[in-house]
Design an enzyme around this catalytic site. Structure first.
Site: not given
Ligand code: GLC
Length: 722
Positions: A288
């Site tokens: 993430d």
């Molecule tokens: C965010 C979220 C995740 C998302 C990622 C990319 O922090 O936790 O669900 O897909 O970043 O944007």
């Protein structure tokens, strides 16, 4: 059947330098630096520690130049980007990768396509209330057709985090509190996103998330700890992720949270033992955003180098936006702390997905006109309308206040009734609010007689000239989604004040809720004549709400999360344990002194403009499971679609079991007075639990089977297993 690229992968990887290998593991978000004296990271720190306000931060962000770090790209140090959704930019960066780097390896473009790309469909929590796997797959297919036309190869979806705490803002992003529903929802979305052939131009890879159990964060507070027994993890949280793997998802995103003290990003038990060895997943694991670096904050890594070492060893292939791998992996490999074979595995996972997506054959969006002609097609809007209508849940309808007659004079109140920007809900980052239709616009479009007041001005005058007053209240889209936990989940004071004023006029008040989580609305439940749960429904929110209010559509949505009566009851869910002293009238039972023990609205609940009766429940033992038959009768004067829900309860087992477990559901459409037979199957391998030693143990002995239109109003039969 997926093609095998292992030979091409190995041959390509063997040509790569150490730096080029590490570059493949680098995913950049389009950083917003270039316009500041300080770096983006420093600016974030300044906001987090309060040196600048969120408003100042947002203003600075708004003035920033997009910096795609092209020089690093040319040097082969970037393998992927996150958050770019236009074909021209994708092609420009792809051209650098393919024509200006030594090996010409194409880039992978990821994007959060959670509930639509340009044609925004209902937030997942809303769409889950349709209980309709066919619909879920269709809307995912449309999202893929639009997103791939915008250059997207991979979506960071479906999110299938079982969520039982209404305080958590990200409850909006999944299919609610039930493990079976999240499993069915996730599998449908994977199939819709990926289509029949991942290499087709309108297919994109699905990235299931957040692995695992993010929805179990303590106190409903985002990013908080997760601590639970292995039995609970396996019974209540892991199955939806497995369902997505079994449906063929080609990527996985570990969750921000820890599980029992080990952050998912560095959790080898999760990423290697369970995901890869036990479930056979051979796709790509992408961290993430900034999650590798945040293992330092978690307190599991000394520094970003230590975090990088732990993450790559645990099985996190790609580093999203933390620059940890690009800064530290070379040193870790050269020092021998990480074997190059471990790096090679991660590189192979990246290359495999790029081959499967056909990027080596066709790295570009060849037909840029496709982008223009694909977005917001009329048939996409029609599907968005259908999904929105099926997501609406009728929570109350006293004395048949609804449906309204076409000639009804309406007083419409509340900013949400006309604010197109709020229709999209959380995670609609590619959407243009101008593409959404508000309730006010939808009434106008049909020539319905209405007067509108955003803030209640002229309330008495409007009320005196109206037959029905509609209050559109609830939450803005910023109040759910990521980093949007709420300790209180009641209506905002100004909304409650508006409803009270409307009630004081003596005219019937219909409350329409726009919200991204269950809300505790006991006063509204007492005082409104009708309550329509409209969530955040996307591009066609206004027409869908209008069609339900005026009876063009008979509402059929059923709740997939419990609505507590008070935040203090959270986490609250239907599959709870009975306890030794089930909440009741006598003092010494499991309840609160200052709140009911029951929810305001139960899981599976929803009203219709007609009514249904359940009769003749029959259970038979078949070869692979129980065959359940029930007669459902439409006892009202309108046709309607009923969601038949089948729950079980095993009264006695080697560990205590929930009072109800959803094991099957189906839908049946009935004309007025018509009776139909609904057929459901409960697979034997779903009837079991993990015993005290974590051995899967089939249910034995007495089993109660409940069938009905929600978890409470059911008829029941008993059967003896084995
Ligand atoms: C965010 C979220 C995740 C998302 C990622 C990319 O922090 O936790 O669900 O897909 O970043 O944007």
């Amino acid at each position: 059947m997926r093609k095998n690229y292992e030979k091409q992968i190995r041959e390509l990887r063997e040509k790569m330098t150490l730096e080029e290998k590490i570059g493949q593991l680098q995913q950049c978000g389009p950083s917003l630096v270039g316009a500041f004296e300080v770096s983006f990271e420093e600016l974030l720190d300044m906001m987090f520690d309060g040196r600048i306000s969120q408003e100042e931060f947002d203003k600075l962000m708004g003035t920033a130049e997009q910096d795609y770090r092209e020089e690093e790209l040319r040097a082969g140090k970037i393998g992927s980007y996150n958050g770019i959704g236009d074909a021209a930019t994708v092609n420009r960066l792809q051209k650098i990768a393919v024509e200006e780097t030594r090996l010409g390896i194409p880039l992978l473009f990821g994007y959060d396509v959670i509930h639509g790309f340009r044609t925004v469909t209902p937030i997942p929590l809303a769409e889950s209330c349709a209980w309709d796997p066919v619909l879920w797959e269709k809307t995912a297919r449309v999202a893929a057709e639009e997103a791939t036309a915008g250059g997207v190869h991979l979506t960071f979806a479906p999110m299938v985090d079982v969520a039982k705490d209404a305080r958590w803002g990200r409850i909006s992003e999944g299919a609610g509190e039930d493990v079976l529903l999240n499993s069915a929802y996730g599998a449908s979305k994977v199939k819709g996103f990926q289509g029949e052939d991942l290499a087709k131009e309108d297919s994109m890879a699905a990235c299931l998330k957040h692995f695992a159990a993010y929805g179990a964060i303590e106190a409903g507070r985002d990013y908080n700890r997760v601590d639970m027994s292995m039995q609970r993890l396996w019974e209540e949280y892991l199955p939806p992720y497995k369902a997505c793997v079994d449906a063929g998802a080609r990527a996985v995103m570990p969750a921000f949270n820890d599980i029992n003290g080990v952050p998912c990003t560095v959790n080898a038990r999760l990423l290697r033992d369970i995901l890869r060895k036990k479930w056979g997943f051979d796709g790509l694991v992408i961290s993430d955003s900034n999650a590798i670096a945040e293992c330092v904050s978690h307190g599991i890594a000394e520094d970003k180098k230590d975090a990088s070492r732990q993450a790559i060893l645990a099985g996190t292939d790609m580093d999203m936006s933390s620059d940890s791998y690009i800064e530290h992996l070379k040193e870790l490999i050269e020092s021998g702390e990480v074997a190059e074979s471990v790096l090679d595995e991660a590189v192979d996972d990246v290359l495999r997905l790029k081959f499967e997506l056909g990027l080596f054959e066709q790295p570009y969006q060849t037909d840029e006109a496709r982008e223009r002609r694909t977005m917001l097609k009329p048939e996409y809007r029609a599907l968005a309308l259908e999904a929105a209508e099926k997501s609406i849940v009728l929570l109350k309808n006293e004395n048949h206040t609804l449906p309204l007659k076409p000639e009804t004079r309406v007083g419409l109140f509340g900013t949400l009734a006309a604010d197109k920007g709020q229709m999209t809900g959380a995670w609609a980052i590619g959407a243009d609010p101008e593409d959404c239709v508000s309730i006010a616009e939808a009434l106008e479009a049909k020539g319905i007689s209405y007067q509108y007041s955003a803030d209640g001005a002229d309330l008495e005058k409007i009320a005196s000239e109206s037959d029905v007053l509609i209050a559109v209240v609830g939450e803005s889209k910023e109040e759910s989604g990521e980093a949007a936990s709420r300790a209180g989940i009641t209506l905002h004071p100004e909304h409650l004040a508006l409803v009270r004023k409307l009630n004081a006029t003596g005219k019937p008040v219909v409350a329409v809720l726009f919200n991204g989580r269950p809300l505790a609305i006991p006063e509204l439940d007492q005082t409104a004549s009708a309550i329509v749960e409209a969530w955040h429904l996307g591009a066609e929110a206004g027409p869908a709400v209008r069609n339900v209010l005026f009876g063009d559509v008979n509402p059929s949505g059923r709740l997939t999360t419990t609505f507590p009566a008070a935040a203090g009851q959270c986490p609250m869910y239907y599959a709870h344990m009975n306890t030794g002293r089930p909440g009741g009238k006598s003092k010494f039972t499991s309840k609160y002194l200052d709140a009911p023990v029951e929810p305001l609205y139960s899981f599976g609940y929803g009203l219709s403009y007609t009514a249904y009766a359940y009769e003749e429940l029959k259970i038979e033992k078949a070869e692979n499971g129980l065959r359940v038959r029930v007669t459902v009768r439409n006892t009202g004067d309108r046709s309607g679609e009923e969601t038949v829900q089948c729950y079980v309860q095993v009264p006695c087992a080697g560990r205590v079991r929930p009072v109800r477990e959803l094991k099957a559901f189906t839908k049946i459409t009935l004309e007025p007075g018509e009776a139909g037979q609904a057929a459901l199957e409960i697979a034997y391998d779903s009837l079991g639990y993990y015993d005290r030693e974590m051995n899967w143990t089939p249910y034995e002995g007495k089993l109660k089977v409940y069938v009905g239109g929600n978890v409470k109003d059911t008829i029941v039969e008993e059967i003896h297993l084995l």
